[in-house]
Motif scaffolding. Sequence first.
Motif, mmCIF file in Angstrom:
data_model
loop_
_atom_site.group_PDB
_atom_site.id
_atom_site.type_symbol
_atom_site.label_atom_id
_atom_site.label_comp_id
_atom_site.label_asym_id
_atom_site.label_seq_id
_atom_site.Cartn_x
_atom_site.Cartn_y
_atom_site.Cartn_z
ATOM 1 N N VAL A 1 11.364 0.634 -7.575
ATOM 2 C CA VAL A 1 10.195 0.286 -6.770
ATOM 3 C C VAL A 1 10.163 1.234 -5.583
ATOM 4 O O VAL A 1 11.158 1.380 -4.874
ATOM 5 C CB VAL A 1 10.265 -1.182 -6.286
ATOM 6 N N THR A 2 9.036 1.872 -5.349
ATOM 7 C CA THR A 2 8.903 2.823 -4.251
ATOM 8 C C THR A 2 8.871 2.094 -2.910
ATOM 9 O O THR A 2 8.162 1.100 -2.754
ATOM 10 C CB THR A 2 7.606 3.645 -4.411
ATOM 11 N N VAL A 3 9.652 2.598 -1.966
ATOM 12 C CA VAL A 3 9.656 2.049 -0.606
ATOM 13 C C VAL A 3 8.809 2.977 0.262
ATOM 14 O O VAL A 3 9.144 4.144 0.446
ATOM 15 C CB VAL A 3 11.090 1.953 -0.044
ATOM 16 N N GLU A 4 7.716 2.427 0.786
ATOM 17 C CA GLU A 4 6.798 3.239 1.589
ATOM 18 C C GLU A 4 6.863 2.923 3.075
ATOM 19 O O GLU A 4 6.530 3.765 3.891
ATOM 20 C CB GLU A 4 5.372 3.062 1.066
ATOM 21 N N ALA A 5 7.268 1.701 3.409
ATOM 22 C CA ALA A 5 7.281 1.292 4.816
ATOM 23 C C ALA A 5 8.301 0.182 5.019
ATOM 24 O O ALA A 5 8.722 -0.480 4.076
ATOM 25 C CB ALA A 5 5.891 0.811 5.241
ATOM 26 N N VAL A 6 8.684 0.005 6.273
ATOM 27 C CA VAL A 6 9.565 -1.080 6.679
ATOM 28 C C VAL A 6 8.771 -1.942 7.641
ATOM 29 O O VAL A 6 8.186 -1.402 8.574
ATOM 30 C CB VAL A 6 10.842 -0.527 7.350
ATOM 31 N N PRO A 7 8.668 -3.268 7.462
ATOM 32 C CA PRO A 7 9.383 -4.076 6.486
ATOM 33 C C PRO A 7 8.958 -3.741 5.056
ATOM 34 O O PRO A 7 7.841 -3.316 4.805
ATOM 35 C CB PRO A 7 9.027 -5.513 6.851
ATOM 36 N N ILE A 8 9.873 -3.966 4.125
ATOM 37 C CA ILE A 8 9.657 -3.645 2.722
ATOM 38 C C ILE A 8 8.994 -4.843 2.056
ATOM 39 O O ILE A 8 9.587 -5.916 1.952
ATOM 40 C CB ILE A 8 10.988 -3.303 2.031
ATOM 41 N N VAL A 9 7.755 -4.662 1.633
ATOM 42 C CA VAL A 9 7.002 -5.711 0.950
ATOM 43 C C VAL A 9 6.678 -5.179 -0.441
ATOM 44 O O VAL A 9 6.080 -4.113 -0.571
ATOM 45 C CB VAL A 9 5.714 -6.073 1.712
ATOM 46 N N VAL A 10 7.106 -5.921 -1.465
ATOM 47 C CA VAL A 10 6.910 -5.490 -2.844
ATOM 48 C C VAL A 10 6.041 -6.488 -3.588
ATOM 49 O O VAL A 10 6.074 -7.687 -3.308
ATOM 50 C CB VAL A 10 8.261 -5.309 -3.570
ATOM 51 N N THR A 11 5.264 -5.996 -4.518
ATOM 52 C CA THR A 11 4.482 -6.857 -5.396
ATOM 53 C C THR A 11 5.464 -7.550 -6.338
ATOM 54 O O THR A 11 6.368 -6.910 -6.863
ATOM 55 C CB THR A 11 3.466 -6.026 -6.199
ATOM 56 N N SER A 12 5.279 -8.853 -6.523
ATOM 57 C CA SER A 12 6.269 -9.594 -7.301
ATOM 58 C C SER A 12 5.667 -10.811 -7.978
ATOM 59 O O SER A 12 4.562 -11.237 -7.666
ATOM 60 C CB SER A 12 7.414 -10.040 -6.393
ATOM 61 N N THR A 13 6.472 -11.349 -8.911
ATOM 62 C CA THR A 13 6.178 -12.639 -9.532
ATOM 63 C C THR A 13 7.469 -13.453 -9.476
ATOM 64 O O THR A 13 8.530 -12.916 -9.130
ATOM 65 C CB THR A 13 5.749 -12.491 -11.013
ATOM 66 N N THR A 14 7.383 -14.701 -9.857
ATOM 67 C CA THR A 14 8.585 -15.540 -9.879
ATOM 68 C C THR A 14 9.479 -15.212 -11.078
ATOM 69 O O THR A 14 10.558 -15.777 -11.208
ATOM 70 C CB THR A 14 8.209 -17.039 -9.884
ATOM 71 N N ASP A 15 9.046 -14.289 -11.923
ATOM 72 C CA ASP A 15 9.861 -13.828 -13.054
ATOM 73 C C ASP A 15 10.722 -12.625 -12.679
ATOM 74 O O ASP A 15 11.468 -12.114 -13.516
ATOM 75 C CB ASP A 15 8.976 -13.440 -14.244
ATOM 76 N N ASP A 16 10.606 -12.139 -11.434
ATOM 77 C CA ASP A 16 11.324 -10.951 -10.962
ATOM 78 C C ASP A 16 12.418 -11.330 -9.980
ATOM 79 O O ASP A 16 12.376 -12.392 -9.364
ATOM 80 C CB ASP A 16 10.388 -10.005 -10.183
ATOM 81 N N TYR A 17 13.354 -10.420 -9.805
ATOM 82 C CA TYR A 17 14.226 -10.449 -8.634
ATOM 83 C C TYR A 17 14.514 -9.010 -8.255
ATOM 84 O O TYR A 17 14.320 -8.085 -9.043
ATOM 85 C CB TYR A 17 15.489 -11.294 -8.841
ATOM 86 N N PHE A 18 14.941 -8.819 -7.013
ATOM 87 C CA PHE A 18 15.069 -7.477 -6.458
ATOM 88 C C PHE A 18 16.450 -7.256 -5.845
ATOM 89 O O PHE A 18 17.041 -8.166 -5.276
ATOM 90 C CB PHE A 18 14.012 -7.263 -5.364
#
Length: 190
Positions: free
Chosen positions: A46-63
């Motif tokens: 997953v590309t990190v573009e800014a801090v805080p790090i906000v990623v698109t997600s579902t409840t089927d994912d973990y990071f």
Amino acid sequence: MSPVRATRWLAAAVVLASTLLNPHLQSGALAQDACPDDFDATPTEVTVEAVPIVVTSTTDDYFVLYATFELFGATRLVPVQIKRGEAGTTTLSQNVGPLSPERYRVEKYQIADPGDADGDCIDDLTELAEFGRLNPLNHAPAVAPELGALGIPDLASFGTLANLNHGKSYINYVLIDVKSQPPAVFFTNT
């Protein structure tokens, strides 16, 4: 320093120290090499573009959030957080001050096919579910609650393990087999 901030700093420092002593814990992929075939999960970068790090997600994912540190002349990629995905977006962070975006890396896994970021052959989600007795960022073997913990998730847990001395709370921690690969990290209530 407040107890909550002290707890976060201590947990981050122990994970960092443990990882720096163990060069095999540089990424989930490297850590998994020593485990059986049931840890063949392939993460999505997953590309990190800014801090805080906000990623698109579902409840089927973990990071798994990694941070790059340069200490003692070496650059280390250290896992600093494992977090289950939320519906819509998930915010990732480490417990100490933020770094610049290029010093972070994020891997996304599916809940149905978990990885093993700390390389102890126990999947991340099992360790996250039993946090304290286990820890997905600490490769030490399980510890009984009456003896201590492998992670301190909140202020109440800190208070349970802490020693009071002259009005201040302290946590003892133990590094075992420091020269072996991997060393073990325990928080104790002695």
